[in-house]
Design an enzyme around this catalytic site. Structure first.
Site, PDB file in Angstrom:
ATOM      1  N   SER A   1      -3.943   2.353   2.113  1.00  0.00           N
ATOM      2  CA  SER A   1      -2.638   2.590   3.024  1.00  0.00           C
ATOM      3  C   SER A   1      -1.963   3.633   2.681  1.00  0.00           C
ATOM      4  O   SER A   1      -2.215   4.350   1.483  1.00  0.00           O
ATOM      5  CB  SER A   1      -1.749   1.116   2.520  1.00  0.00           C
ATOM      6  OG  SER A   1      -1.103   1.656   1.418  1.00  0.00           O
ATOM      7  N   ASP A   2      -1.125   4.202   3.494  1.00  0.00           N
ATOM      8  CA  ASP A   2      -0.122   5.352   2.971  1.00  0.00           C
ATOM      9  C   ASP A   2       0.821   4.675   2.173  1.00  0.00           C
ATOM     10  O   ASP A   2       0.934   3.456   2.061  1.00  0.00           O
ATOM     11  CB  ASP A   2       0.334   6.085   4.029  1.00  0.00           C
ATOM     12  CG  ASP A   2       0.783   7.469   3.754  1.00  0.00           C
ATOM     13  OD1 ASP A   2       0.883   7.788   2.554  1.00  0.00           O
ATOM     14  OD2 ASP A   2       0.836   8.414   4.601  1.00  0.00           O
ATOM     15  N   ALA A   3       1.436   5.412   1.544  1.00  0.00           N
ATOM     16  CA  ALA A   3       2.566   4.884   0.598  1.00  0.00           C
ATOM     17  C   ALA A   3       3.464   3.657   1.217  1.00  0.00           C
ATOM     18  O   ALA A   3       4.370   3.924   2.014  1.00  0.00           O
ATOM     19  CB  ALA A   3       3.437   6.197  -0.018  1.00  0.00           C
TER      20      ALA A   3
ATOM     21  N   ALA B   1       3.007   1.622   2.931  1.00  0.00           N
ATOM     22  CA  ALA B   1       3.223   1.408   4.172  1.00  0.00           C
ATOM     23  C   ALA B   1       2.794  -0.203   4.716  1.00  0.00           C
ATOM     24  O   ALA B   1       3.010  -0.528   5.776  1.00  0.00           O
ATOM     25  CB  ALA B   1       2.228   2.154   5.039  1.00  0.00           C
TER      26      ALA B   1
END
Ligand code: BGC
Length: 704
Positions: free
Chosen positions: A264-266, A268
């Site tokens: 995942s992105d940070a 997210a």
């Protein structure tokens, strides 16, 4: 070697299946959890490692020793001894900073990108980092968006070639080598289409454009074997990518056969709550994990809820096994079970070594784009006796590194003034602070005025978006006041995005766009200014005249009035950009003649050879990026005016000519139609070859 976990001779699938079969559900869930090391001591992390509650850790730089200590806890004190995977944002170099990715794309030389990635991997690995969250391959058509700096620009073909090169550079042939690291294709996908150029914003992308434009570099990176993919923050058509099974599982994992893992992105996963598609962290975890995210970056939603979701039957056990297998596969590929520790001694030997500095200098030189040299002032004579170097970037060492320079240090950077003094020891090189009267006084005494202008590194990159593409406040006024003296003037512009430089180009005899060049900035700029190296970079993104033209890109679709030059224009500005995609000058000049197309007619699975003669009609040797564009004249859906389908950077001595060849086959001619299938459609194709996207030398062929 009897333990199959540590035996490289046992096939990876067997090793991960064996390990998986011994894991408790909690241990499996632990592998999905990605924590962050921000400070030392790391007692919280040590507990997590010991108890198998964490699979990966984002780390700061310069901590190999500490990382080994923490790794020892995971390997020696946890029940199954699964090593941690350490990741970081090593974006364009580690300690030796290379030009920003957008600049690297301007080299149109995949070897530059590959070498930059290999040097970064070598330094990062010696620092204990075995995974980088790069390359970013978001197609970017909007220079307001600060992350355009991290991209390879606006074109799917150029970005795809650069993405492949970066993956190769980081990962190499053998990920177990001590100087290779796992790469991460990000941000999958459509993040660059953020509305208004504002970071994290909604992206309205049709499936047709998604497939033909935004996904193409990711498809290329997956084919090149990228080990991980990071999901994009934003939503498309109402569904955040982190909750899109269509994007993450159906296209990426099933259609393309991606066998790495999705991070995942940070935060997210948790942000699905703010998007308004999940009511709480538990729901966010379920949505995202079912959609196909395997590794939860910092939000700890998977750690808190995936076990429970599997227990209740809301998520199948096989999905959990699949995610864990993907993460273990990466750890086995990296050889972490056999070699979990870093030899901290290596760091000092490899960072900023001669080879890496030389590669950074070469990359910076090759990425620079000469925008204007009407006054033929460049290259500067070595006989210059005095030079005034004016403007905020003259001594902004930190700013020259560009966004993302976690391990970079300003004191390692070669500035412009020092490099000029080194190259011209007999010249009087004067520089000044911000006072215009001092600048004018210096300029008066100089043979040539050199403006060092542009953006500091903090003006581009994540969440650094702008509404104007003009030079930052005060810079043009300074140029106007000095240019009024009538001295010969050169502007070197640093920046992380296209800037609207029309007025600057009117005022100065020459303008060189240097991007953010990194550690070797000064040397590289001086190499070009003095003609040690003839510039050959080309724009990987259109340079607009003003922000009002944005979004702007060359490969736009044809409109119903495409043949009417008076239609679709702006009333208050020329419609054409300041500089088109692919544009860049040289101290030489190149002429294109005799375009040949090998076949008049080919079958849909056939190919055609296109060639052209390129001659250096200038007086010095130089390099030209020869570009091949294609138009599919009539198709089942509207197709772009023209699309880049091949490029070669060729070196030509003065007077020398070369025939440059391109092969156009299925890969180049196919596109995704309305039904989502990729195929070559019969009909007429135009082809152009030239030195930028306005190339006029034209040929054609038919697919039957
Ligand atoms: C960025 C990613 C980056 C991550 C970890 C996020 O905010 O979007 O590109 O890799 O942070 O630092």
């Amino acid at each position: 070697m009897s333990d199959p976990r540590r035996n490289p001779d046992v096939p990876i699938e067997e090793r991960s299946d064996g390990l998986l079969s011994r894991m408790t559900r909690e241990e499996k869930v632990g592998q999905l959890n990605h924590l962050r090391l921000r400070r030392v001591p790391v007692s919280g992390l040590e507990d997590a490692a010991r108890e198998g509650r964490c699979g990966a850790v984002t780390v700061p730089s310069g901590r190999a020793g500490h990382l080994n200590d923490l790794q020892r806890v995971a390997v020696e004190e946890s029940r199954l001894g699964v090593p941690l995977l350490y990741g970081a944002d090593v974006i364009h170099g580690h300690r030796t900073i290379f030009p920003i990715p957008l600049a690297q794309a301007a080299s149109w030389d995949p070897e530059v990108v590959q070498k930059a990635a290999a040097c970064a991997a070598c330094e990062a690995a010696a620092d204990g980092i075995r995974w980088t969250f790069t390359p970013m391959m978001d197609i970017a058509r909007d220079p307001r968006w600060g992350r355009i700096a991290e991209s390879f620009g606006e074109d799917p073909n150029l970005a795809s070639r650069m993405a492949e090169a970066a993956v190769c550079g980081y990962q190499g042939e053998d990920l177990t080598a001590p100087d290779r690291i796992l790469a991460c294709a990000k941000h999958y996908a459509g993040y660059g289409a953020a509305e208004g150029g504002r970071d994290y914003n909604t992206a309205e992308i049709t499936d047709n454009t998604l497939r033909n434009v935004y996904l193409e570099p990711f498809r290329a990176a997956v084919a090149a074997g990228v080990g991980s993919v990071m999901a994009a923050f934003q939503e498309i058509g109402g569904l955040p990518v982190h909750a899109s099974r269509y994007m993450l599982t159906e296209i990426l994992k099933q259609e393309w056969g991606f066998d790495g893992f999705v991070i995942s992105d940070a935060f997210a996963v948790e942000e699905l709550i703010s998007h308004g598609v999940a009511a709480d962290r538990r729901e966010a975890a379920g949505l995202s994990f079912r959609a196909g995210v395997d590794n939860d970056l910092w939000a700890e939603c998977f750690a808190d809820f995936v076990g429970e979701l599997v227990e209740s039957g809301e998520v199948g056990e096989e999905r959990l096994d699949d995610a864990v297998r993907r993460i273990l596969r990466a750890k086995f590929r990296l050889g972490l079970f056999e070699n979990p520790y870093t030899d901290a001694e290596r760091y000092e030997q490899v960072v900023l070594c001669e080879e890496h500095r030389a590669a950074a200098r070469r990359a910076a030189v090759r990425s620079m784009v000469l925008l204007n040299n009407d006054g033929r002032l460049l290259p500067l004579s070595r006989e210059l006796s005095s030079l005034a170097v004016l403007g905020p970037m003259a001594d902004d060492l930190h700013g020259l590194m560009g966004c993302w320079n976690l391990a970079g240090r300003a004191e390692d950077v070669v500035g412009l003034v020092d490099a000029l003094r080194e190259a011209l020891p007999d010249a009087n090189v004067r520089t000044s602070g911000a006072q215009t009267d001092v600048m004018q006084a210096h300029a008066r005494r100089a043979n040539v005025v050199l403006f060092a202008l542009g953006e500091n590194n903090c003006r581009s990159g994540e969440n650094n978006c702008v509404t104007t593409l003009e030079l930052p406040a005060g810079q043009m006024q300074m140029v106007e006041s000095v240019a009024a003296l009538g001295k010969p003037t050169v502007a070197v512009v640093f920046g992380g995005r296209p800037l609207a430089l029309g007025r600057l180009e009117e005022l100065c005899d020459a303008v060189l766009f240097a991007w953010h060049p990194g550690t070797e900035a000064g040397h590289a700029v001086v190499d070009v200014l003095l003609g040690e190296v003839n510039p050959g970079g080309k724009l990987p993104v259109t340079f607009p005249r003003s922000v009002g033209q944005v979004p702007i890109h060359y490969n736009c679709k044809r409109t119903g009035r495409a043949n009417n030059p008076g239609a679709g224009i702006y009333l208050d500005s020329p419609t054409e950009p300041l500089h088109p995609f692919g544009y860049g000058l040289s101290y030489a000049a190149f002429e294109y003649t005799d375009l040949r197309v090998s076949e008049e007619c080919i079958p849909p699975d056939g190919s055609v050879e296109v060639s052209v003669e390129v001659r250096n009609v200038g007086e010095r040797s130089g390099e030209e990026v020869v570009q091949c564009y294609v138009r599919d004249c009539v198709a089942s859906t509207a197709r772009p005016e023209r699309e880049l389908k091949g490029f070669r950077r060729v070196r030509l001595d003065a007077g020398e000519a070369k025939r440059v060849h391109f092969t156009l086959g299925e890969d180049e001619l196919a596109f995704y139609g309305a039904d989502g299938a990729r195929r070559v459609e019969p009909g007429r194709f135009f082809v152009w070859v030239g030195g930028d996207s306005r190339a006029v030398l034209q040929g054609e062929f038919t697919v039957e």
